[in-house]
Design a protein around this motif. Sequence first.
Motif, PDB file in Angstrom:
ATOM      1  N   LEU A 159       0.827  -1.205   0.000  1.00  0.00           N
ATOM      2  CA  LEU A 159       0.000   0.000   0.000  1.00  0.00           C
ATOM      3  C   LEU A 159       0.861   1.255   0.000  1.00  0.00           C
ATOM      4  O   LEU A 159       0.538   2.248  -0.659  1.00  0.00           O
ATOM      5  CB  LEU A 159      -0.930  -0.002   1.210  1.00  0.00           C
ATOM      6  CG  LEU A 159      -2.049  -1.049   1.207  1.00  0.00           C
ATOM      7  CD1 LEU A 159      -2.746  -1.068   2.553  1.00  0.00           C
ATOM      8  CD2 LEU A 159      -3.038  -0.779   0.091  1.00  0.00           C
ATOM      9  N   GLU A 160       1.949   1.201   0.734  1.00  0.00           N
ATOM     10  CA  GLU A 160       2.852   2.342   0.789  1.00  0.00           C
ATOM     11  C   GLU A 160       3.412   2.642  -0.597  1.00  0.00           C
ATOM     12  O   GLU A 160       3.572   3.808  -0.983  1.00  0.00           O
ATOM     13  CB  GLU A 160       3.980   2.037   1.774  1.00  0.00           C
ATOM     14  CG  GLU A 160       4.860   3.216   2.102  1.00  0.00           C
ATOM     15  CD  GLU A 160       5.848   2.867   3.209  1.00  0.00           C
ATOM     16  OE1 GLU A 160       5.979   3.656   4.155  1.00  0.00           O
ATOM     17  OE2 GLU A 160       6.484   1.798   3.118  1.00  0.00           O
ATOM     18  N   ARG A 161       3.697   1.585  -1.357  1.00  0.00           N
ATOM     19  CA  ARG A 161       4.203   1.753  -2.711  1.00  0.00           C
ATOM     20  C   ARG A 161       3.104   2.188  -3.687  1.00  0.00           C
ATOM     21  O   ARG A 161       3.397   2.629  -4.800  1.00  0.00           O
ATOM     22  CB  ARG A 161       4.792   0.432  -3.205  1.00  0.00           C
ATOM     23  CG  ARG A 161       6.136   0.053  -2.625  1.00  0.00           C
ATOM     24  CD  ARG A 161       7.223   0.996  -3.126  1.00  0.00           C
ATOM     25  NE  ARG A 161       8.564   0.498  -2.885  1.00  0.00           N
ATOM     26  CZ  ARG A 161       9.281  -0.221  -3.755  1.00  0.00           C
ATOM     27  NH1 ARG A 161       8.775  -0.547  -4.926  1.00  0.00           N
ATOM     28  NH2 ARG A 161      10.495  -0.598  -3.446  1.00  0.00           N
ATOM     29  N   SER A 162       1.831   2.019  -3.303  1.00  0.00           N
ATOM     30  CA  SER A 162       0.711   2.226  -4.230  1.00  0.00           C
ATOM     31  C   SER A 162       0.016   3.558  -4.034  1.00  0.00           C
ATOM     32  O   SER A 162      -1.099   3.750  -4.537  1.00  0.00           O
ATOM     33  CB  SER A 162      -0.310   1.086  -4.052  1.00  0.00           C
ATOM     34  OG  SER A 162       0.292  -0.178  -4.227  1.00  0.00           O
ATOM     35  N   LYS A 163       0.631   4.493  -3.331  1.00  0.00           N
ATOM     36  CA  LYS A 163      -0.039   5.756  -3.041  1.00  0.00           C
ATOM     37  C   LYS A 163      -0.401   6.517  -4.313  1.00  0.00           C
ATOM     38  O   LYS A 163      -1.335   7.316  -4.315  1.00  0.00           O
ATOM     39  CB  LYS A 163       0.825   6.604  -2.124  1.00  0.00           C
ATOM     40  CG  LYS A 163       2.169   7.002  -2.713  1.00  0.00           C
ATOM     41  CD  LYS A 163       3.013   7.787  -1.711  1.00  0.00           C
ATOM     42  CE  LYS A 163       3.445   6.911  -0.560  1.00  0.00           C
ATOM     43  NZ  LYS A 163       4.376   7.618   0.378  1.00  0.00           N
ATOM     44  N   GLY A 164       0.309   6.253  -5.411  1.00  0.00           N
ATOM     45  CA  GLY A 164      -0.017   6.923  -6.668  1.00  0.00           C
ATOM     46  C   GLY A 164      -1.400   6.580  -7.179  1.00  0.00           C
ATOM     47  O   GLY A 164      -2.026   7.375  -7.893  1.00  0.00           O
ATOM     48  N   LEU A 165      -1.913   5.397  -6.814  1.00  0.00           N
ATOM     49  CA  LEU A 165      -3.260   5.008  -7.249  1.00  0.00           C
ATOM     50  C   LEU A 165      -4.311   5.956  -6.695  1.00  0.00           C
ATOM     51  O   LEU A 165      -5.279   6.293  -7.386  1.00  0.00           O
ATOM     52  CB  LEU A 165      -3.573   3.576  -6.788  1.00  0.00           C
ATOM     53  CG  LEU A 165      -3.137   2.434  -7.692  1.00  0.00           C
ATOM     54  CD1 LEU A 165      -3.552   1.108  -7.077  1.00  0.00           C
ATOM     55  CD2 LEU A 165      -3.710   2.572  -9.091  1.00  0.00           C
ATOM     56  N   SER A 166      -4.151   6.371  -5.448  1.00  0.00           N
ATOM     57  CA  SER A 166      -5.139   7.257  -4.845  1.00  0.00           C
ATOM     58  C   SER A 166      -5.172   8.609  -5.549  1.00  0.00           C
ATOM     59  O   SER A 166      -6.200   9.285  -5.574  1.00  0.00           O
ATOM     60  CB  SER A 166      -4.863   7.440  -3.348  1.00  0.00           C
ATOM     61  OG  SER A 166      -3.597   8.039  -3.143  1.00  0.00           O
ATOM     62  N   LYS A 167      -4.051   9.015  -6.135  1.00  0.00           N
ATOM     63  CA  LYS A 167      -4.004  10.277  -6.870  1.00  0.00           C
ATOM     64  C   LYS A 167      -4.606  10.135  -8.266  1.00  0.00           C
ATOM     65  O   LYS A 167      -5.143  11.089  -8.823  1.00  0.00           O
ATOM     66  CB  LYS A 167      -2.562  10.765  -6.976  1.00  0.00           C
ATOM     67  CG  LYS A 167      -1.903  11.074  -5.639  1.00  0.00           C
ATOM     68  CD  LYS A 167      -0.449  11.488  -5.823  1.00  0.00           C
ATOM     69  CE  LYS A 167       0.217  11.751  -4.489  1.00  0.00           C
ATOM     70  NZ  LYS A 167       1.655  12.106  -4.643  1.00  0.00           N
ATOM     71  N   SER A 168      -4.492   8.934  -8.841  1.00  0.00           N
ATOM     72  CA  SER A 168      -4.937   8.749 -10.225  1.00  0.00           C
ATOM     73  C   SER A 168      -6.417   8.416 -10.346  1.00  0.00           C
ATOM     74  O   SER A 168      -6.977   8.528 -11.440  1.00  0.00           O
ATOM     75  CB  SER A 168      -4.115   7.633 -10.885  1.00  0.00           C
ATOM     76  OG  SER A 168      -4.380   6.381 -10.282  1.00  0.00           O
ATOM     77  N   GLU A 169      -7.070   8.013  -9.240  1.00  0.00           N
ATOM     78  CA  GLU A 169      -8.468   7.588  -9.323  1.00  0.00           C
ATOM     79  C   GLU A 169      -9.345   8.672  -9.946  1.00  0.00           C
ATOM     80  O   GLU A 169     -10.177   8.399 -10.818  1.00  0.00           O
ATOM     81  CB  GLU A 169      -8.996   7.232  -7.930  1.00  0.00           C
ATOM     82  CG  GLU A 169      -8.360   5.987  -7.345  1.00  0.00           C
ATOM     83  CD  GLU A 169      -8.547   5.916  -5.839  1.00  0.00           C
ATOM     84  OE1 GLU A 169      -9.161   6.846  -5.279  1.00  0.00           O
ATOM     85  OE2 GLU A 169      -8.066   4.949  -5.231  1.00  0.00           O
ATOM     86  N   PHE A 170      -9.185   9.911  -9.494  1.00  0.00           N
ATOM     87  CA  PHE A 170      -9.984  11.008 -10.020  1.00  0.00           C
ATOM     88  C   PHE A 170      -9.398  11.549 -11.317  1.00  0.00           C
ATOM     89  O   PHE A 170     -10.106  11.803 -12.284  1.00  0.00           O
ATOM     90  CB  PHE A 170     -10.090  12.129  -8.982  1.00  0.00           C
ATOM     91  CG  PHE A 170     -10.922  13.290  -9.444  1.00  0.00           C
ATOM     92  CD1 PHE A 170     -12.300  13.192  -9.496  1.00  0.00           C
ATOM     93  CD2 PHE A 170     -10.328  14.464  -9.857  1.00  0.00           C
ATOM     94  CE1 PHE A 170     -13.076  14.252  -9.938  1.00  0.00           C
ATOM     95  CE2 PHE A 170     -11.090  15.534 -10.289  1.00  0.00           C
ATOM     96  CZ  PHE A 170     -12.468  15.427 -10.337  1.00  0.00           C
TER      97      PHE A 170
END
Length: 532
Positions: free
Chosen positions: A216-227
């Motif tokens: 999850l720590e490595r995947s923080k970019g997903l939370s930015k790309s969702e929108f």
Amino acid sequence: MKHFRIAGFLAAFAMALGSMSCTVAPAKLERAHSLGLANCPFEQESLHSLIELSLEHPNEGESAHALAHVVEEWRRLRGVEDSGEVKPGPDSSTNTTFRVRFRADDPAEFLPGYFDELSPAIDYKVKKLERYTKDGVGAPLRALRENRNSDAIEKYYPPEAITREITAVIHPGRKRGDTQEVAIELRCALYYEDVVVGGQRREQGADYTVALAALLERSKGLSKSEFRDVLTGSPSRDPQLFLMEPYDPGKEPLIMIHGLLDSPLTWAELTNEIRSDPSLRERYQIWHFLYNTSAPALYSGRILRTQYRQLRKMLDPGLDDKASQRTTLVTHSMGGIVTRGLITDPGNAFWEAGFTRSFDSLKLSAEDRDSLREAFFWKPEPSVKRVIFIAVPHRGSDFADNGVGRLGRSLVNPPNKFREFYERISSANPGAFTEAYAELGEGKLDSVSSLSPSQPTLQLLPELPLGYSVALHSIIGDKGKEGELEESSDGIVDYWSSHLDGVVSETLVPHGHSCLSEPETITEVKRILNLR
């Protein structure tokens, strides 16, 4: 001034749809002795000294902690080597030379060279996620590998990293003179509950959260790309089905499918809870499906269907693994409509609603013909035996037609691959689309407009038959609105849309649309998953 207006529209859209997104902030890991806490007692020890300490009381207490540092130092100093001698040094208390061998006899055991990073789990503090561990012998590790796509299966692992729930176990061997044999295993704790040490079967220790937190720590970019990705025709990620652990032919796949403006991050808490439950951990292997939520749900459903079948064929060429014939899907919001493409038999219903001409009469390339056939005349998947719907708008949401929905339609941009596909069909076959599906031919139909209750797809879909016997369960949010049950709502989706006749169970939880991480929802999901 124009740029300020666009920014204002985006901000309004984000705030209005924020309640539809359920993503939690990615978990964080912090190494304990970097926080000003007590220094790790083994930080300055040599590899030889660490092996000595790990053999004092093998696999228990401080010796287990020392073992974790043995593995860390071995990977740092010896790289991909899986055996070798460790000679005594100035800080050693004995003259013993250790002949170390890492062994991996089963698919869920690993050699140290598989990982790029190995470190003691006990030295890390997990933030933003409940931590689940199990007492027992051995040393849990934080184990991480960069996903290099070095073989075919790595396409189906998260690109951010491959993490595993590893426990190291040491086995003291024969000692001859000044040389002692030492064997070490790196065992995936999702697959092994116990281990034989010194001829006795013992409970194996485990940390079920640290690997998930590292990913999850490595995947923080997903939370930015969702929108961001719903606003562009070129999203940063293509749809993809992901394995979250090594494939096990004895475990049933559990596929989690997120909703609009979300990503697999939204399942962090449920994934963590399932991993911590012995019966569920033993029975299920977790997969995730990431898709572009700007596209209509059935478009994403076609991609899911194709990838699911390809992955099953890769993992189980004979399609005869007992467990893989019993797949469960847990879905939220639009993810439930995506799922219908795996379990519903459409017959000719969608074709007759969408086209004015027969399929065979259309001018199409061979590739487009195959894609169009799969999009409208698909076959359901018999291996899917159960679906859990959480806050799913089976019949749409009035939210799609109100002011926020209209704003969303003006901003959401379907993926170019989707738009260009239907534009090619339309340009080669003028007038082929019905009036109800004209936007599809123009490449303009998006995820928001496709969730309107007036959209023909949603008027047809709930009434279509299931292709095979599938147990359906509904979990529906209820914000406590006064009046009859039929008038209740989760704030985004009304009860009349989420309700399905003929389900095995229907449970209302006292929460809004973003209810999938609430305790009542997780408890109900776990209850359903424990059913046979």
